[in-house]
Design an enzyme around this catalytic site. Sequence first.
Site, short mmCIF file in Angstrom:
data_model
loop_
_atom_site.label_atom_id
_atom_site.label_comp_id
_atom_site.label_asym_id
_atom_site.label_seq_id
_atom_site.Cartn_x
_atom_site.Cartn_y
_atom_site.Cartn_z
N GLY A 118 -13.41 -9.60 -12.25
CA GLY A 118 -13.60 -9.49 -10.91
C GLY A 118 -14.76 -9.07 -10.39
O GLY A 118 -15.27 -8.05 -11.06
N LYS A 174 -14.37 -4.64 1.92
CA LYS A 174 -15.18 -3.65 1.59
C LYS A 174 -16.69 -3.90 1.46
O LYS A 174 -17.50 -2.90 1.79
CB LYS A 174 -14.75 -3.00 0.15
CG LYS A 174 -13.49 -2.40 0.10
CD LYS A 174 -12.86 -1.90 -1.28
CE LYS A 174 -11.70 -1.52 -1.43
NZ LYS A 174 -11.39 -0.74 -2.66
N SER A 191 0.91 -1.14 -0.02
CA SER A 191 -0.08 0.00 0.02
C SER A 191 0.77 1.16 -0.04
O SER A 191 1.77 1.25 0.81
CB SER A 191 -1.05 0.04 1.26
OG SER A 191 -1.68 1.25 1.33
N SER A 210 -0.91 4.22 0.59
CA SER A 210 -1.75 4.95 1.35
C SER A 210 -1.41 5.92 2.39
O SER A 210 -1.64 7.04 2.77
CB SER A 210 -2.96 4.05 1.97
OG SER A 210 -3.85 3.48 0.89
N GLY A 218 -15.55 -6.10 -3.83
CA GLY A 218 -15.93 -5.13 -3.32
C GLY A 218 -15.27 -3.91 -4.20
O GLY A 218 -15.71 -2.95 -4.46
#
Length: 259
Positions: A116, A56, A13, A15, A119
């Site tokens: 896919g 999610k 990540s 983030s 979420g």
Amino acid sequence: MEYGLIGERLGHSYSKQIHAEFADYLYELTPLTREEFPIFMKRKEFRAINVTIPYKCEVIPYLDQMDPLAKQIGAVNTIVNRDKQLCGYNTDYYGFLYLLRKNGISVAGKKVLVLGNGGAAQPIFLALSREGAKEVLTVKYREEPGTITYEKAASGHADAEVIINASPVGMFPQMDATPIDLAPYQNLSAAVDIIANPLETRFLHEAKMAGAKTAGGLSMLVAQAKYAVEYFLDIKIEESKIPLIEEKIAAKQELIEAL
């Protein structure tokens, strides 16, 4: 934890770096096993969090309120804790629209394959519908209601013009993997991958070699973070910050990949 990201595996990540550019708070990466996840959610010991694979959709039963857009999408990637009332939002939707706009990709009137249906894919389906895609087909390895297999996609829908990877196939560290063989898709005009690490997945590299326009997931990741921070802090952030932060994160990653 006050602010942060939850998911099952977070080693890939960006983030934490992205949120450090948008705001002045400590943003923590908190990987949770399937057993740890419900305990974390019931404790509500955070101010605001982002949510990634595979939670999610799983977070929804723990929410007290859902934004109408998130409710329509059926997935949440942003949660704000207001006096122990958990409020869910979906900023991936806005991030995906930004990704299309930035890269000049139009889906209007086109046949689109989405790889896919977890979420991460749910806001994409809504965005494609609202952007006027002619036909949207969901592709999975095993056929389920509302989906087709990769074999059926290649044999019956090789005229697809846009392919979007909303699966984790090709994500760091499995960077040699690609979710689909592009050889049958001679009408392919654009390929989108919501994976941000690596910056260019094998799927996108092969699409580029085939002459298609490509768009990687870093733009979407930074854009959705901008909207998440707005919910976190109840502020407004100029959209012009998105490309500046994206360029900074990409430059750092390119140095790492070059080593």
